[in-house]
Design a protein around this motif. Structure first.
Motif, PDB file in Angstrom:
ATOM      1  N   MET A   1       0.077  -9.185  24.528  1.00 39.67           N
ATOM      2  CA  MET A   1      -0.655  -9.157  25.795  1.00 39.67           C
ATOM      3  C   MET A   1       0.303  -9.103  26.968  1.00 39.67           C
ATOM      4  SD  MET A   1      -3.502 -11.922  24.835  1.00 39.67           S
ATOM      5  CE  MET A   1      -4.268 -11.879  26.448  1.00 39.67           C
ATOM      6  N   ALA A   2       1.428  -9.805  26.851  1.00 37.85           N
ATOM      7  CA  ALA A   2       2.417  -9.780  27.931  1.00 37.85           C
ATOM      8  C   ALA A   2       2.904  -8.353  28.116  1.00 37.85           C
ATOM      9  CB  ALA A   2       3.575 -10.708  27.591  1.00 37.85           C
TER      10      ALA A   2
ATOM     11  N   ALA B   1       1.197 -16.026  14.510  1.00 34.86           N
ATOM     12  CA  ALA B   1       0.284 -14.930  14.845  1.00 34.86           C
ATOM     13  C   ALA B   1      -0.164 -15.033  16.306  1.00 34.86           C
ATOM     14  CB  ALA B   1      -0.923 -14.950  13.914  1.00 34.86           C
ATOM     15  N   GLU B   2      -0.419 -16.259  16.763  1.00 31.53           N
ATOM     16  CA  GLU B   2      -0.849 -16.429  18.154  1.00 31.53           C
ATOM     17  C   GLU B   2       0.272 -16.085  19.122  1.00 31.53           C
ATOM     18  OE1 GLU B   2      -2.593 -20.292  18.761  1.00 31.53           O
ATOM     19  OE2 GLU B   2      -4.070 -19.909  17.186  1.00 31.53           O
ATOM     20  N   GLU B   3       1.471 -16.480  18.735  1.00 25.44           N
ATOM     21  CA  GLU B   3       2.621 -16.190  19.575  1.00 25.44           C
ATOM     22  C   GLU B   3       2.795 -14.674  19.716  1.00 25.44           C
ATOM     23  OE1 GLU B   3       7.071 -17.270  18.766  1.00 25.44           O
ATOM     24  OE2 GLU B   3       5.773 -19.049  18.670  1.00 25.44           O
ATOM     25  N   ARG B   4       2.651 -14.014  18.592  1.00 27.82           N
ATOM     26  CA  ARG B   4       2.814 -12.560  18.564  1.00 27.82           C
ATOM     27  C   ARG B   4       1.711 -11.893  19.394  1.00 27.82           C
ATOM     28  NH1 ARG B   4       5.080  -8.509  18.492  1.00 27.82           N
ATOM     29  NH2 ARG B   4       4.386  -6.677  17.394  1.00 27.82           N
ATOM     30  N   ALA B   5       0.502 -12.428  19.315  1.00 26.10           N
ATOM     31  CA  ALA B   5      -0.604 -11.881  20.100  1.00 26.10           C
ATOM     32  C   ALA B   5      -0.326 -12.067  21.588  1.00 26.10           C
ATOM     33  CB  ALA B   5      -1.919 -12.559  19.711  1.00 26.10           C
TER      34      ALA B   5
ATOM     35  N   ALA C   1       1.512 -14.568  31.997  1.00 19.51           N
ATOM     36  CA  ALA C   1       1.773 -15.724  31.135  1.00 19.51           C
ATOM     37  C   ALA C   1       1.150 -16.968  31.747  1.00 19.51           C
ATOM     38  CB  ALA C   1       3.273 -15.919  30.972  1.00 19.51           C
ATOM     39  N   GLY C   2       0.754 -17.902  30.913  1.00 26.86           N
ATOM     40  CA  GLY C   2       0.299 -19.195  31.398  1.00 26.86           C
ATOM     41  C   GLY C   2      -1.138 -19.226  31.862  1.00 26.86           C
ATOM     42  N   SER C   3      -1.774 -18.077  32.030  1.00 27.89           N
ATOM     43  CA  SER C   3      -3.160 -18.118  32.478  1.00 27.89           C
ATOM     44  C   SER C   3      -4.040 -18.575  31.313  1.00 27.89           C
ATOM     45  CB  SER C   3      -3.602 -16.750  32.980  1.00 27.89           C
ATOM     46  OG  SER C   3      -3.795 -15.873  31.895  1.00 27.89           O
ATOM     47  N   PRO C   4      -5.075 -19.377  31.624  1.00 30.25           N
ATOM     48  CA  PRO C   4      -5.917 -19.897  30.528  1.00 30.25           C
ATOM     49  C   PRO C   4      -6.577 -18.761  29.756  1.00 30.25           C
ATOM     50  CG  PRO C   4      -6.652 -20.730  32.688  1.00 30.25           C
ATOM     51  CD  PRO C   4      -5.506 -19.824  32.953  1.00 30.25           C
ATOM     52  N   ALA C   5      -6.932 -17.689  30.461  1.00 29.18           N
ATOM     53  CA  ALA C   5      -7.579 -16.571  29.773  1.00 29.18           C
ATOM     54  C   ALA C   5      -6.631 -16.007  28.728  1.00 29.18           C
ATOM     55  CB  ALA C   5      -7.962 -15.484  30.771  1.00 29.18           C
ATOM     56  N   ARG C   6      -5.346 -15.939  29.098  1.00 27.20           N
ATOM     57  CA  ARG C   6      -4.417 -15.355  28.150  1.00 27.20           C
ATOM     58  C   ARG C   6      -4.224 -16.227  26.921  1.00 27.20           C
ATOM     59  NH1 ARG C   6       1.571 -13.479  29.305  1.00 27.20           N
ATOM     60  NH2 ARG C   6       2.516 -14.254  27.406  1.00 27.20           N
ATOM     61  N   SER C   7      -4.106 -17.542  27.103  1.00 27.29           N
ATOM     62  CA  SER C   7      -3.876 -18.335  25.895  1.00 27.29           C
ATOM     63  C   SER C   7      -5.116 -18.341  25.018  1.00 27.29           C
ATOM     64  CB  SER C   7      -3.398 -19.738  26.236  1.00 27.29           C
ATOM     65  OG  SER C   7      -4.291 -20.333  27.137  1.00 27.29           O
TER      66      SER C   7
ATOM     67  N   VAL D   1      -7.084 -13.573  19.208  1.00 26.56           N
ATOM     68  CA  VAL D   1      -6.497 -12.352  18.643  1.00 26.56           C
ATOM     69  C   VAL D   1      -5.588 -12.701  17.453  1.00 26.56           C
ATOM     70  CG1 VAL D   1      -4.936 -10.409  19.114  1.00 26.56           C
ATOM     71  CG2 VAL D   1      -6.696 -11.030  20.777  1.00 26.56           C
ATOM     72  N   GLY D   2      -4.812 -13.769  17.608  1.00 24.57           N
ATOM     73  CA  GLY D   2      -3.894 -14.156  16.537  1.00 24.57           C
ATOM     74  C   GLY D   2      -4.645 -14.560  15.267  1.00 24.57           C
TER      75      GLY D   2
END
Ligand code: ARG
Length: 474
Positions: free
Chosen positions: A408-409, A400-404, A415-421, A427-428
């Protein structure tokens, strides 16, 4: 609180009699939820049904109805749609007041818990030395949600994690571990789970091993130091892994809430003695059983509750009886809630009935099994990995996290930004929890990752998006 649907129904009825005469046929607005967001919140086909008797075209009936309809305080200006429908959209202010009313008791007659009651909520309750699987997800998410809601309306909630940490299976597992040269401290939960399966298979296939495993059960129950030490490590490793899942889900369930089956072990002989004293037990094939009125199979045969098995071991029911006695007597519960899958419905009916007969569950204490349906894969079959194993909860959350993250991408997040992970994680997990809670409780629940982790529709991500927008200044 009078809900929006009831309020609008009253207003529409008033408009019908004002515009079409009080002695005309009374028309029920038959308010429906709008099928699509662009149609607002509710719709009615009243104009369509009024047109005939009134002898006017539907569009004219709609106009007449709307002139007489007063809903300014509740809705945005109503709109006529299609061949005689009226669409109604609630005002944001009205919606906000409804939410407020739930949170503040003095509004519109929603009362806070009165009197507040002590509610024991039994939820999550996974089994030691086994991965928590998606089936435990529902109990954990639904139970945590209930506990929070009950707390927020003012009840005094006690959370209980009735861990499956006791029973003959541990004799088998510990014997196998020791024979394979493990002391229990060197294994994580994934390894334990695999060894558990191996031990089971060996128990079935190898009579000499089965014999040693039985002796190990006796050693464990007798408090043998070496055996108990290994068991403690198994429990410790398992609880640490469960805690990780709880933290990830944002579920409040800690060490202070853990009351595994083992904690009731010392009470079980007393349970049997009390039941015997009350004449509630019958011997049947060496086992001690309770036959309660009203519990029969489809062909009328009596259905027993097995309290003590023929081999002298205590069953799942005996532990639940001890737990009831503890929760009512010691924890002073007014209400017992069990968030457990629907397949255990008969078990709880029997245990509640027996506990009532024994006097451990007095009439003033309510007992409720909150039964939920199974979590099914997209093919409508029980959730399984490709190889047929159960899906560990963690891998579902990973997916689910991967899909989230992918979602976002696609919207241009780097990608790789701390906010995004961080956001992908929220979200996931939110998507999985929301999908679990949004569906009816009793129904089997088909989990489709793509549908759950989607930005639109009745989804967690949509709700989080709306929430984030509400918080954005300006
Ligand atoms: N450990 C059990 C299972 O995984 C659930 C226990 C539910 N609670 C109870 N008091 N029986 O099926």
């Amino acid at each position: 609180m009078r809900d929006a649907e009831e309020l609008l129904t009253l207003r529409l009825r008033a408009a019908v009699s004002a515009a079409f005469g009080a002695d005309g046929p009374v028309q029920d607005p038959q308010l429906r939820r709008a099928t699509r967001p662009e149609f607002g919140h509710f719709q009615t086909n009243l104009p369509l049904r009024l047109a005939g008797p009134a002898g006017v075209p539907a569009a004219r009936a709609a106009e007449r109805l709307l002139t007489a309809l007063h809903v300014e305080d509740v809705c945005l200006p109503p709109r006529v749609a299609g061949a005689g429908f009226v669409n109604l959209t609630l005002r944001p202010r009205f919606l906000a007041e409804q939410v407020d009313a739930v949170l503040h008791d003095e509004h519109l007659g929603v009362r806070r818990a009165d009197p507040p009651r002590r509610v024991v909520v039994d939820f999550s309750s996974p089994n030691v030395a086994k991965q928590m699987h998606v089936g435990h997800l529902r109990s954990t998410v639904i139970g945590d949600c209930l506990a929070r809601v009950l707390t927020s309306v003012g009840h005094d909630v006690v959370r209980q994690n009735h861990l499956g940490d006791w029973g003959t299976q541990f004799g088998m597992l510990i014997e196998h571990l020791l024979e394979e040269g493990h002391d229990g401290a060197d294994l994580d939960l994934t390894a334990l789970d695999a060894l558990y399966r191996a031990a089971r298979a060996r128990f079935e296939a190898d009579a000499a091993f089965a014999e040693r495993a039985r002796a190990r059960v006796v050693a464990l129950q007798g408090g043998d130091a070496g055996t108990t030490a290994v068991w403690r490590r198994l429990v410790g490793t398992s609880l640490a892994a469960f805690d990780e899942v709880y933290a990830r889900l944002g579920v409040h369930l800690g060490a202070e809430d853990a009351a595994g089956e083992s904690t009731y072990g010392p009470d079980l002989p007393g349970i049997v003695a009390e039941l015997t004293g009350r004449g509630l037990l019958t011997e049947s094939g060496g086992a001690l059983c309770a036959f309660l009125p009203g519990f029969t199979t489809r062909d009328g045969a009596a259905l027993p509750v097995i309290v003590r098995k023929a081999d002298g071991g205590f069953g799942y029911a005996a532990t639940d009886l001890a737990a009831i006695r503890h929760r009512v007597g010691r924890l002073r519960a007014d209400v017992l809630v069990y968030v457990v899958d629907a397949r255990q419905a008969l078990h709880f009916q029997q245990v509640f009935a027996l506990a009532r007969a024994a006097g451990w569950l007095p009439e003033r204490v309510q007992a409720r099994h909150v039964a939920f349906g199974a979590l099914l894969g997209e093919d409508g079959r029980p959730f399984r990995t490709r190889s047929g194993g159960t899906v560990p909860l963690a891998s579902l959350l990973d997916a689910a996290e991967e899909r989230a993250g992918a979602l976002m991408a696609a919207r241009g997040s780097r990608a790789g930004s701390p906010a995004r992970s961080g956001t992908a994680r929220a979200v996931g997990v939110g998507a999985v929890k929301y999908a679990d809670l949004a569906d009816g409780l009793g129904k089997d629940h088909v989990f489709a990752l793509d549908r759950a982790v989607a930005m639109d529709g009745d989804t967690g991500p949509y709700l989080q998006y709306a929430h984030a927008r509400l918080h954005r200044p300006g």
